[in-house]
Enzyme design. Structure first.
Site, PDB file in Angstrom:
ATOM      1  N   LYS A 145      59.073   1.036  27.306  1.00 21.51           N
ATOM      2  CA  LYS A 145      59.263   1.862  26.110  1.00 21.51           C
ATOM      3  C   LYS A 145      57.938   2.023  25.365  1.00 21.51           C
ATOM      4  O   LYS A 145      57.605   3.108  24.875  1.00 21.51           O
ATOM      5  CB  LYS A 145      60.324   1.228  25.198  1.00 21.51           C
ATOM      6  CG  LYS A 145      61.729   1.368  25.777  1.00 21.51           C
ATOM      7  CD  LYS A 145      62.776   0.512  25.076  1.00 21.51           C
ATOM      8  CE  LYS A 145      64.067   0.571  25.880  1.00 21.51           C
ATOM      9  NZ  LYS A 145      65.151  -0.253  25.357  1.00 21.51           N
ATOM     10  N   GLN A 171      66.434  -4.697  21.156  1.00 19.56           N
ATOM     11  CA  GLN A 171      66.699  -4.752  22.593  1.00 19.56           C
ATOM     12  C   GLN A 171      67.879  -5.684  22.882  1.00 19.56           C
ATOM     13  O   GLN A 171      67.918  -6.813  22.401  1.00 19.56           O
ATOM     14  CB  GLN A 171      65.428  -5.237  23.325  1.00 19.56           C
ATOM     15  CG  GLN A 171      65.543  -5.240  24.825  1.00 19.56           C
ATOM     16  CD  GLN A 171      65.678  -3.829  25.417  1.00 19.56           C
ATOM     17  OE1 GLN A 171      65.024  -2.898  24.988  1.00 19.56           O
ATOM     18  NE2 GLN A 171      66.559  -3.689  26.396  1.00 19.56           N
ATOM     19  N   ASP A 189      68.805   4.394  19.239  1.00 13.92           N
ATOM     20  CA  ASP A 189      69.634   4.058  20.405  1.00 13.92           C
ATOM     21  C   ASP A 189      71.033   4.681  20.279  1.00 13.92           C
ATOM     22  O   ASP A 189      71.787   4.723  21.251  1.00 13.92           O
ATOM     23  CB  ASP A 189      69.800   2.529  20.516  1.00 13.92           C
ATOM     24  CG  ASP A 189      68.966   1.927  21.639  1.00 13.92           C
ATOM     25  OD1 ASP A 189      68.532   2.680  22.530  1.00 13.92           O
ATOM     26  OD2 ASP A 189      68.769   0.699  21.620  1.00 13.92           O
TER      27      ASP A 189
END
Ligand code: NAD
Length: 284
Positions: free
Chosen positions: A52, A96, A119
């Site tokens: 990322k 994460q 997200d």
């Protein structure tokens, strides 16, 4: 032989678009910025987070990786999220997953400001997605939809089977397809007659997490097959949920692993981060 849906080429197009939008924002004095919080030592998570950060650099997005030790307490993590929510220079906040077992994933996800939830996991974004309202779409299903659309095959009226009902892949995938006028059967570990259901699907999306799960008999001739799974095969190589060689003989279009959905997931995160920066700067 199926046509390959080239995740690498498609992701490159989405990333180039995100990079152009990031450049336009910088011209206006807005530097898009993503903060990624990584708690613990999960090796796969470390690899994903490094990917990322690389994508951000490629797209002209600033990225901060906040690495916290495995024993970090929930309150400490929540405080970090709150600080990132309050930091106006940061447009996207991503925690994460998976988190260490002693931390509540849902409490942490709930704590992310919806306008920074790149997200698309917070209840506000999920709710908006269910209602078909403007929101941040979760990256993996959004990437799968872009791959389906890239085939040029009209989706409306088709029958799809999604295998897997996780909150991050299967469930939102079913919703996004429904919004495209696809008729969706969402299958899971308790589904009866799974093989027959799959074999009748025009679109088959596998998000189970088991190498070789989808065999040739589960693929309708001419179906589009999207393989979300990321597994290690018995030979140690990265592979999806689909027996690629066998499905390739029956499908009309198929995604490879690696080089498929994973790359699109990453590209969609770049898209969402630039979008967050654009929306937040417009709101100032
Ligand atoms: P998960 O473990 O949360 O969910 C797996 C789902 O599979 C569950 O809903 C379960 O009901 C279903 N399942 C398990 N056994 C089954 C069976 N025998 N028959 C039918 N359904 C069954 O997993 P997840 O987070 O949704 O991820 C699924 C896979 O996708 C994993 O391999 C993961 O690594 C991969 N993944 C890939 C990306 C990407 O970007 N390519 C992103 C997220 C997840």
């Amino acid at each position: 032989m199926a046509q390959r849906i080239d995740g690498k080429a498609l992701a490159a197009r989405y990333k180039a678009k995100a990079a152009a939008e990031a450049a336009a924002l910088r011209e206006k004095g807005v530097q898009p910025r993503l903060a990624v919080v990584l708690a613990g030592e999960n090796p796969a998570s470390k690899t994903y987070v490094a990917g990322k950060a690389r994508d951000c650099a490629e797209c002209g997005i600033l990225s901060d990786v906040i690495e916290l030790p495995e024993q970090t307490g929930e309150q400490e993590l929540l405080a970090r999220v709150a600080a990132l929510n309050a930091n106006r220079a940061v447009h996207g906040v991503l925690v994460q997953l998976p988190l260490p077992a002693h931390i509540s994933t849902s409490r942490v996800i709930h704590a992310i400001a919806p306008e920074k939830d790149v997200d698309g996991f917070t209840p506000v974004n999920v709710g908006r997605m269910v209602l078909g309202e403007e929101c941040f779409l979760p990256c993996t299903p959004a990437g799968c939809l872009a791959m389906l659309q890239s085939t040029g095959v009209p989706l409306a009226g088709k029958d799809a089977v999604v295998i897997g009902r996780s909150n991050i892949v299967g469930k939102p995938m079913a919703l996004l397809l429904t919004a495209q006028d696809v008729t969706v059967t969402l299958c899971h570990s308790h589904t009866e007659h799974l093989r027959e259901k799959c074999a009748a699907a025009d679109i088959l999306i596998a998000a189970v997490g088991r190498a070789g799960f989808v065999t040739a008999d589960m693929v309708k001739p001419g179906a589009i097959v999207i393989d979300v799974g990321i597994n290690r095969g018995t030979d140690g190589r990265l592979c999806g949920d689909v027996d690629f060689a066998a499905a390739n003989e029956r499908a009309s279009f198929i995604t490879p692993v690696p080089g498929g959905v994973g790359l699109m997931t990453r590209a969609m995160l770049m898209h969402n981060t630039v979008k967050a920066a654009r929306l937040q700067s417009a709101a100032l």
